[in-house]
Design a protein around this motif. Structure first.
Motif, PDB file in Angstrom:
ATOM      1  N   ILE A 176       0.825  -1.204   0.000  1.00  0.00           N
ATOM      2  CA  ILE A 176       0.000   0.000   0.000  1.00  0.00           C
ATOM      3  C   ILE A 176       0.864   1.259   0.000  1.00  0.00           C
ATOM      4  O   ILE A 176       0.447   2.309  -0.503  1.00  0.00           O
ATOM      5  N   GLN A 177       2.087   1.182   0.519  1.00  0.00           N
ATOM      6  CA  GLN A 177       2.957   2.358   0.557  1.00  0.00           C
ATOM      7  C   GLN A 177       3.512   2.750  -0.800  1.00  0.00           C
ATOM      8  O   GLN A 177       4.020   3.851  -0.965  1.00  0.00           O
ATOM      9  N   GLY A 186       3.821   6.976  -0.566  1.00  0.00           N
ATOM     10  CA  GLY A 186       4.294   6.576   0.750  1.00  0.00           C
ATOM     11  C   GLY A 186       4.024   7.582   1.832  1.00  0.00           C
ATOM     12  O   GLY A 186       4.202   7.275   3.014  1.00  0.00           O
ATOM     13  N   SER A 187       3.599   8.792   1.464  1.00  0.00           N
ATOM     14  CA  SER A 187       3.283   9.795   2.469  1.00  0.00           C
ATOM     15  C   SER A 187       1.967   9.455   3.152  1.00  0.00           C
ATOM     16  O   SER A 187       1.192   8.616   2.696  1.00  0.00           O
ATOM     17  N   GLY A 213       1.514  -4.004   4.170  1.00  0.00           N
ATOM     18  CA  GLY A 213       1.991  -2.737   4.718  1.00  0.00           C
ATOM     19  C   GLY A 213       3.398  -2.845   5.264  1.00  0.00           C
ATOM     20  O   GLY A 213       3.766  -3.869   5.851  1.00  0.00           O
ATOM     21  N   HIS A 214       4.182  -1.799   5.064  1.00  0.00           N
ATOM     22  CA  HIS A 214       5.507  -1.742   5.676  1.00  0.00           C
ATOM     23  C   HIS A 214       5.375  -1.479   7.172  1.00  0.00           C
ATOM     24  O   HIS A 214       4.344  -1.008   7.646  1.00  0.00           O
ATOM     25  N   VAL A 215       6.418  -1.771   7.914  1.00  0.00           N
ATOM     26  CA  VAL A 215       6.414  -1.509   9.346  1.00  0.00           C
ATOM     27  C   VAL A 215       7.537  -0.540   9.685  1.00  0.00           C
ATOM     28  O   VAL A 215       8.536  -0.421   8.975  1.00  0.00           O
ATOM     29  N   THR A 216       7.353   0.165  10.801  1.00  0.00           N
ATOM     30  CA  THR A 216       8.369   1.089  11.290  1.00  0.00           C
ATOM     31  C   THR A 216       9.412   0.336  12.107  1.00  0.00           C
ATOM     32  O   THR A 216       9.297  -0.871  12.338  1.00  0.00           O
ATOM     33  N   ALA A 225       3.530   1.158   9.150  1.00  0.00           N
ATOM     34  CA  ALA A 225       3.827   2.551   8.825  1.00  0.00           C
ATOM     35  C   ALA A 225       2.592   3.239   8.268  1.00  0.00           C
ATOM     36  O   ALA A 225       1.719   2.616   7.663  1.00  0.00           O
ATOM     37  N   GLY A 226       2.538   4.561   8.478  1.00  0.00           N
ATOM     38  CA  GLY A 226       1.405   5.332   7.985  1.00  0.00           C
ATOM     39  C   GLY A 226       0.462   5.709   9.112  1.00  0.00           C
ATOM     40  O   GLY A 226       0.674   5.354  10.272  1.00  0.00           O
ATOM     41  N   PRO A 227      -0.588   6.417   8.791  1.00  0.00           N
ATOM     42  CA  PRO A 227      -1.516   6.871   9.825  1.00  0.00           C
ATOM     43  C   PRO A 227      -2.299   5.707  10.431  1.00  0.00           C
ATOM     44  O   PRO A 227      -2.619   4.736   9.757  1.00  0.00           O
ATOM     45  N   ARG A 228      -2.621   5.833  11.707  1.00  0.00           N
ATOM     46  CA  ARG A 228      -3.372   4.775  12.377  1.00  0.00           C
ATOM     47  C   ARG A 228      -4.783   4.636  11.821  1.00  0.00           C
ATOM     48  O   ARG A 228      -5.418   3.600  11.990  1.00  0.00           O
TER      49      ARG A 228
END
Length: 460
Positions: A177-178, A190-191, A217-220, A226-229
């Motif tokens: 999704i990023q 990715g923003s 989804g990528h992870v931090t 990653a991304g908004p909750r």
């Protein structure tokens, strides 16, 4: 009249919007995460409605006792995966799967897509990260290249939605999704704005089309997606793929699931031909070296409706430096600090000048307080250099008063330990004692465990 685009500063960690730039985000407290983005476009949509287009304002309502049958779940044919999803994936649902890079997300989903395609479902796999030859090469390695999966490599959301509407698939994988971007926003792929808009549009399409959509989804660095909750609130289910690269085991853990339980896990083994369900999940995280030295205890855990046995290892040694070290792998570090404080205050075991290392074998992570007693047993046997009784298991929650409290599903834990050949169990009071082939020893207070495993430490 067209909506005038404006700019705002959006946190790339939590999605908080600020009117001006600052070094620290007021929402999550992270530094240097604010990025200027264009706002005021069409939120979540691919394009603004054309002039003269009539839009229906009618909203259809249905009764709660509507007799229409819910669509049947799509059974994926992978037992561990169907267990986590609650019996299969639901049509018209959106699922978000996150995990560390290289953990096996794309491999697992490609295997699932191939299996569903062989079963007659129209399956689409869209990748924004890899080229088609790379995915085809992986499919050959996984022995699924002959499956009729429709493959696409694209990042433009408009083109993807148009292609999906034409294909009318039953199962769709978006990886990831990023990497997608919508031309209705001027933000970079990715923003926060792009991730939110793309996830919203794909979720809306899934609800209208009846297809089951899985988003990768990528992870931090903290392990969160990653991304908004708000993206996790949009979708119907959120799963995390966990595991250590040095271990062959992978765990798919449910965090959110509108159609099933949120405390189930699926356990997989990584082989040369991809990921396969674990044959004996309860025994995967047990050590097989046969050593009888101190510093190890077996914990009977519960993951949803499944009992899992894992080995907790501990090492207590004199500190060579002024400040003793506390290192934890697979357990909560604050819970270890609490357990050490209880051992010192309630049992008289002094560990202030000792380095303490605690690890859960096999890459497993203890998520419940029932692991307190097994961690205490591993620490005590390491301190006394005496091994725990052979073929024994431990579980129980340790309170701040030093009492050992009962935990849920104690009978299931004991039956699983007996099935795997264990002979003794150290458990809280109130646990079933009539388990064939298993000697159950109730532990009322933590001091009772100290007297059983490390009596010499009381006199030290």
């Amino acid at each position: 009249m067209a909506k005038i685009a404006t700019t705002a500063f959006v946190c790339q960690s939590c999605g908080e919007v600020h009117s001006k730039w600052s070094g620290k985000c007021n929402g999550c407290g992270e530094w240097n995460t604010l990025v200027e983005e264009v706002t005021g476009g069409v939120p979540g949509g691919l394009a603004a409605p054309k002039k003269g287009t009539k839009r229906s304002s009618k909203v259809e309502f249905v009764a709660l006792n509507d007799t229409a049958e819910a669509p049947a779940r799509i059974v994926m044919g992978v037992d561990e995966l169907d267990r986590v999803f609650g019996g299969g994936i639901v049509p018209s649902s959106a699922t978000l799967i996150g995990g560390d890079p290289g953990i096996g997300k794309s491999t697992l989903l490609l295997q699932v897509a191939a299996r569903l395609a062989r079963n007659g479902l129209k399956t689409v796999y869209v990748s924004g990260e890899e080229a088609a030859p790379q995915i085809q090469d992986r499919a050959k390695r996984l022995k699924v290249a002959e499956s009729p999966v429709q493959l696409a490599t694209e990042t433009d959301l408009r083109k993807i939605i148009t292609a999906l509407k034409a294909a009318e698939p039953d199962f769709v994988v978006i990886d990831s999704i990023q990497t997608l971007w919508s031309d209705s926003l001027e933000a970079a792929p990715g923003s926060v704005s792009q991730v939110r808009a793309c996830a919203q549009e794909l979720t809306r399409w899934a609800k209208k089309s009846g297809a089951a959509v899985v988003l990768v989804g990528h992870v931090t660095k903290e392990g969160n997606i990653a991304g908004p909750r708000v993206v996790e609130h949009m979708v119907d289910a959120v799963f995390y793929f966990e595991g250590e690269r040095g271990h062959q085991f992978r765990i798919l853990r449910a965090v959110k699931n509108r159609f099933g339980p949120t405390d189930e896990i699926g356990i997989f083994e990584m082989h040369q031909y991809g990921l396969a369900p674990a044959k004996e999940p309860s025994a995967l995280f047990l050590s097989s070296d046969g050593e009888s030295e101190g510093g190890a205890a077996v914990f009977a855990a519960m993951e949803g409706s499944r009992p899992v046995l894992a080995e907790v290892q501990a090492l207590v040694a004199k500190s060579a430096y002024g400040t003793p070290r506390r290192s934890v792998v697979g357990w909560d570090s604050s819970r270890l600090a609490m357990l050490l404080a209880v051992l010192e205050a309630r049992c008289g075991i002094t560990l202030a000048g000792m380095d303490v290392y605690l690890s859960v074998a096999g890459g497993y992570r203890i998520m419940e307080p029932a692991g307190d007693l097994s961690a205490a047993a591993a620490l005590l046997t390491s301190l006394s250099a005496n091994p725990a009784p052979e073929r024994s298991v431990f579980f129980g929650e340790v309170a701040l008063s030093g009492a050992v409290r009962p935990v849920a599903r104690m009978e299931q834990r004991l039956k699983e330990a007996e099935r795997l050949g264990f002979e003794r169990a150290f458990v809280p009071e109130g646990a079933p004692t009539a388990v064939d082939g298993l000697t159950v020893t109730p532990i009322k207070r933590l001091i009772d465990l100290v007297e059983l495993l490390a009596p010499d430490a009381l006199n030290a």
